[in-house]
Design a protein around this motif. Structure first.
Motif, PDB file in Angstrom:
ATOM      1  N   GLN A 174      13.513  13.487  45.789  1.00 28.61           N
ATOM      2  CA  GLN A 174      13.340  11.787  46.082  1.00 28.61           C
ATOM      3  C   GLN A 174      14.812  11.086  46.032  1.00 28.61           C
ATOM      4  O   GLN A 174      15.144  10.452  46.965  1.00 28.61           O
ATOM      5  CB  GLN A 174      12.226  11.304  45.166  1.00 28.61           C
ATOM      6  N   ALA A 175      15.858  11.609  45.112  1.00 27.24           N
ATOM      7  CA  ALA A 175      17.016  10.799  45.088  1.00 27.24           C
ATOM      8  C   ALA A 175      17.798  11.120  46.103  1.00 27.24           C
ATOM      9  O   ALA A 175      18.545  10.346  47.036  1.00 27.24           O
ATOM     10  CB  ALA A 175      17.525  11.102  43.737  1.00 27.24           C
ATOM     11  N   GLU A 176      17.724  12.538  46.585  1.00 26.51           N
ATOM     12  CA  GLU A 176      18.550  13.070  47.675  1.00 26.51           C
ATOM     13  C   GLU A 176      17.929  12.525  48.922  1.00 26.51           C
ATOM     14  O   GLU A 176      18.813  12.650  49.809  1.00 26.51           O
ATOM     15  CB  GLU A 176      18.622  14.559  47.696  1.00 26.51           C
TER      16      GLU A 176
ATOM     17  N   PHE B   6      17.234   9.576  49.681  1.00 22.66           N
ATOM     18  CA  PHE B   6      17.779   8.514  49.710  1.00 22.66           C
ATOM     19  C   PHE B   6      19.163   8.543  49.978  1.00 22.66           C
ATOM     20  O   PHE B   6      20.016   7.752  50.924  1.00 22.66           O
ATOM     21  CB  PHE B   6      17.542   7.352  48.562  1.00 22.66           C
ATOM     22  N   ALA B   7      19.760   9.450  49.342  1.00 19.99           N
ATOM     23  CA  ALA B   7      21.228   9.794  49.678  1.00 19.99           C
ATOM     24  C   ALA B   7      21.568  10.015  51.307  1.00 19.99           C
ATOM     25  O   ALA B   7      22.448   9.786  51.778  1.00 19.99           O
ATOM     26  CB  ALA B   7      21.756  10.836  48.741  1.00 19.99           C
TER      27      ALA B   7
ATOM     28  N   CYS C 157      21.517   7.373  53.552  1.00 16.64           N
ATOM     29  CA  CYS C 157      22.533   6.704  53.472  1.00 16.64           C
ATOM     30  C   CYS C 157      23.771   7.207  54.226  1.00 16.64           C
ATOM     31  O   CYS C 157      24.755   6.626  54.544  1.00 16.64           O
ATOM     32  CB  CYS C 157      23.087   6.380  51.932  1.00 16.64           C
TER      33      CYS C 157
ATOM     34  N   GLU D  82      25.651  -0.438  58.459  1.00 14.26           N
ATOM     35  CA  GLU D  82      25.401  -0.208  57.073  1.00 14.26           C
ATOM     36  C   GLU D  82      23.946  -1.278  57.244  1.00 14.26           C
ATOM     37  O   GLU D  82      23.069  -0.686  56.329  1.00 14.26           O
ATOM     38  CB  GLU D  82      26.476  -1.105  56.144  1.00 14.26           C
TER      39      GLU D  82
ATOM     40  N   ARG E 285      21.311   1.247  57.998  1.00 16.29           N
ATOM     41  CA  ARG E 285      21.132   2.164  56.978  1.00 16.29           C
ATOM     42  C   ARG E 285      20.245   1.336  55.733  1.00 16.29           C
ATOM     43  O   ARG E 285      19.387   2.120  55.098  1.00 16.29           O
ATOM     44  CB  ARG E 285      22.253   2.933  56.365  1.00 16.29           C
ATOM     45  N   PHE E 286      20.652   0.022  55.492  1.00 21.33           N
ATOM     46  CA  PHE E 286      19.899  -0.511  54.533  1.00 21.33           C
ATOM     47  C   PHE E 286      18.657  -0.662  54.836  1.00 21.33           C
ATOM     48  O   PHE E 286      17.518  -0.381  54.016  1.00 21.33           O
ATOM     49  CB  PHE E 286      20.486  -2.080  54.334  1.00 21.33           C
ATOM     50  N   ARG E 287      18.297  -1.026  56.046  1.00 22.19           N
ATOM     51  CA  ARG E 287      16.871  -1.074  56.689  1.00 22.19           C
ATOM     52  C   ARG E 287      16.237   0.063  56.282  1.00 22.19           C
ATOM     53  O   ARG E 287      14.855   0.060  55.977  1.00 22.19           O
ATOM     54  CB  ARG E 287      16.751  -1.671  58.022  1.00 22.19           C
TER      55      ARG E 287
ATOM     56  N   CYS F 193      16.599   2.365  54.150  1.00 24.12           N
ATOM     57  CA  CYS F 193      16.451   2.540  52.684  1.00 24.12           C
ATOM     58  C   CYS F 193      15.117   1.640  52.358  1.00 24.12           C
ATOM     59  O   CYS F 193      14.319   2.125  51.624  1.00 24.12           O
ATOM     60  CB  CYS F 193      17.617   2.316  51.652  1.00 24.12           C
ATOM     61  N   ARG F 194      15.315   0.564  52.696  1.00 23.71           N
ATOM     62  CA  ARG F 194      14.235  -0.320  52.189  1.00 23.71           C
ATOM     63  C   ARG F 194      12.710   0.007  52.805  1.00 23.71           C
ATOM     64  O   ARG F 194      11.624   0.109  51.911  1.00 23.71           O
ATOM     65  CB  ARG F 194      14.357  -1.734  52.862  1.00 23.71           C
TER      66      ARG F 194
ATOM     67  N   SER G   7      11.773   3.248  50.760  1.00 24.26           N
ATOM     68  CA  SER G   7      11.305   2.789  49.232  1.00 24.26           C
ATOM     69  C   SER G   7      10.156   2.191  49.403  1.00 24.26           C
ATOM     70  O   SER G   7       9.127   2.548  48.366  1.00 24.26           O
ATOM     71  CB  SER G   7      12.417   1.842  48.688  1.00 24.26           C
TER      72      SER G   7
ATOM     73  N   GLN H 183      11.135   5.579  40.353  1.00 23.28           N
ATOM     74  CA  GLN H 183      12.290   5.892  41.108  1.00 23.28           C
ATOM     75  C   GLN H 183      11.963   5.087  42.362  1.00 23.28           C
ATOM     76  O   GLN H 183      13.353   4.480  42.901  1.00 23.28           O
ATOM     77  CB  GLN H 183      12.539   7.267  41.113  1.00 23.28           C
TER      78      GLN H 183
ATOM     79  N   CYS I  20      16.910  -3.254  47.092  1.00 27.94           N
ATOM     80  CA  CYS I  20      16.913  -3.714  48.436  1.00 27.94           C
ATOM     81  C   CYS I  20      16.291  -5.082  48.383  1.00 27.94           C
ATOM     82  O   CYS I  20      16.614  -5.856  49.418  1.00 27.94           O
ATOM     83  CB  CYS I  20      15.833  -2.844  49.298  1.00 27.94           C
TER      84      CYS I  20
ATOM     85  N   SER J 129      21.460   6.350  44.693  1.00 29.68           N
ATOM     86  CA  SER J 129      20.827   7.725  45.104  1.00 29.68           C
ATOM     87  C   SER J 129      22.095   8.594  44.761  1.00 29.68           C
ATOM     88  O   SER J 129      21.506   9.809  43.922  1.00 29.68           O
ATOM     89  CB  SER J 129      20.890   7.651  46.402  1.00 29.68           C
TER      90      SER J 129
END
Lengths: 268, 268
Positions: free
Chosen positions: A116-118, A120-121, A124, A130, A133-135, A137-138, A141, B116, B124, B141
């Motif tokens: 799960q963490a990776e 998001f990584a 990114c 940027e 990429r932010f959108r 991530c949102r 999540s 998480q 965000c 992340s």
């Protein structure tokens, strides 16, 4: 359609294989467990949707590849945790021992957590702006949390009586949200405007629901058990039609239309 | 120092309480489990660090609050999963039943998984620019994955002989990475330049290592068991000194210096 699907799929296999090769940093056992589940021959429907939406919205699909693979990583984590003894307690996944049977429960929980963490990584790392990429991530999540797969799994395991309303709420979160996120993230990677990203989300959600209804028909579960095969089939067709209608807002959608029809009528 | 600490802590409690109140969406049981562990009276060291770094770098700390709370949510998820029977198998946490004892293993795994995802969702939502939020997601992340808490937990549970090198690698990932992320995210929220964000990360990592050495001294574990109390104390002082030196790159650091000294010498 098949050529492009296989091309996308090969991109995904290539990226994931490179990403999860050995690093000799003491945590290779954890990486091995992640790789085992990731490279188990999945259909890669979600990353393919992401890559194609990026293309349809004007981006080179390769620039969306880390985001597309992030979605697959999130999906794989959810499968590893769903198979745990305290969840669905499944010993097999795709014809091989489930992660917890192969590596033990401790490593399976950690491999899921880490994926799960990776995920998001990975998102990114997409070579786009940027803000894009932010959108992504949102969106990811949202699809991963209480309104998405975790909320859906919680509802799925609950003891409330199964009604059509509850089943819809469960499927929307557990299955449709991540398909929706895949499409929306492809559009977001391409820098599409908000209403286009939302339309991509709507398409993915409808496709996800059609996909789930088809699953129910094949397994005799869910809507098929509750409403009977005929009504379940009708529901699948309604969602498929909705998905196809939402594609009218995009150009060059032959691949997506063929994929929608194939997924809604698939036999495995 | 205490006034500002309590002020930050109250902000965190307020935000988390509002965030995890009932939503009556069918997944309230899941939300209840997340709230139970989140609102268990933690010290809130990580969000306090995030808020203070935001302030030191020129931002109203309130604008970093969702990011700060996201770090606490990630920390709480890691505690819930660490307590599971297949991990450290702890029945209690902060004097109350652990999540899996209170709600059962299924819900505890899901509450951790969901926290998480919701941690990234919270980050965000910070009312700062999209580029700033993106940087926070990337930092979080990294600290959450194989190079951070998941890799650290994997090493911690492994069977390799305990050496100083391995212990350092474990603590850097399991404890120090998230403290480092807290500081770096505060700076990133404020739009600090990359080398300032990296210096904040370095400070947090050194503080985290000092914090862990102090833990080892209090518990007789880790470096204390391996090297003896005297050398463990010397190590704590080395890391504390390194942390204080890294603060030289920032202005108005009295609070951070006092906090560093207090955490490195704390008695619980």
């Amino acid at each position: 359609m098949d050529d492009r699907y296989e091309y996308y799929r090969a991109m995904v296999e290539y990226w994931l294989t490179g990403r999860f090769s050995a690093a000799h940093d003491g945590a290779d056992g954890l990486r091995e467990a992640m790789r085992y589940s990731l490279l188990a021959g999945g259909k890669r429907v979600r990353p393919v949707l992401c890559l194609e939406f990026a293309r349809v919205c004007g981006l080179d699909p390769e620039d969306a590849l880390p985001a597309a693979c992030g979605i697959e990583m999130l999906h794989t984590y959810s499968l590893i945790h769903d198979d745990l003894p305290c969840m669905d307690d499944d010993d097999e996944r795709r014809g091989r021992p489930a992660s917890h049977k192969k590596f033990g429960e401790t490593t399976a929980v950690l491999a899921g957590d880490c994926l799960q963490a990776e995920a998001f990584a990975a998102v990114c790392e997409a070579p786009v702006g940027e803000a894009e990429r932010f959108r992504c991530c949102r969106i990811l999540s949202y699809a991963a949390g209480a309104a998405g797969i975790c909320g859906g799994q919680f509802l799925d395991l609950g003891e409330d009586p199964v009604t059509a309303e509850r089943l819809t709420a469960t499927d929307e979160r557990k299955t449709a949200a991540l398909m929706a996120a895949a499409c929306a993230m492809g559009a977001a990677c391409a820098g599409a405007e908000e209403k286009t990203v939302e339309r991509a989300w709507g398409f993915g959600r409808a496709l996800g629901m059609a996909f789930q209804c088809r699953d129910d028909l094949l397994d005799g579960d869910g809507f098929c058990a509750l409403l009977g095969a005929e009504q379940c089939q009708a529901l699948a067709e309604t969602y498929t039609k909705r998905a196809l209608t939402l594609l009218n807002g995009f150009h060059d959608t032959a691949f997506l239309r063929a994929l929608t029809t194939e997924l809604a009528g698939r036999s495995n």
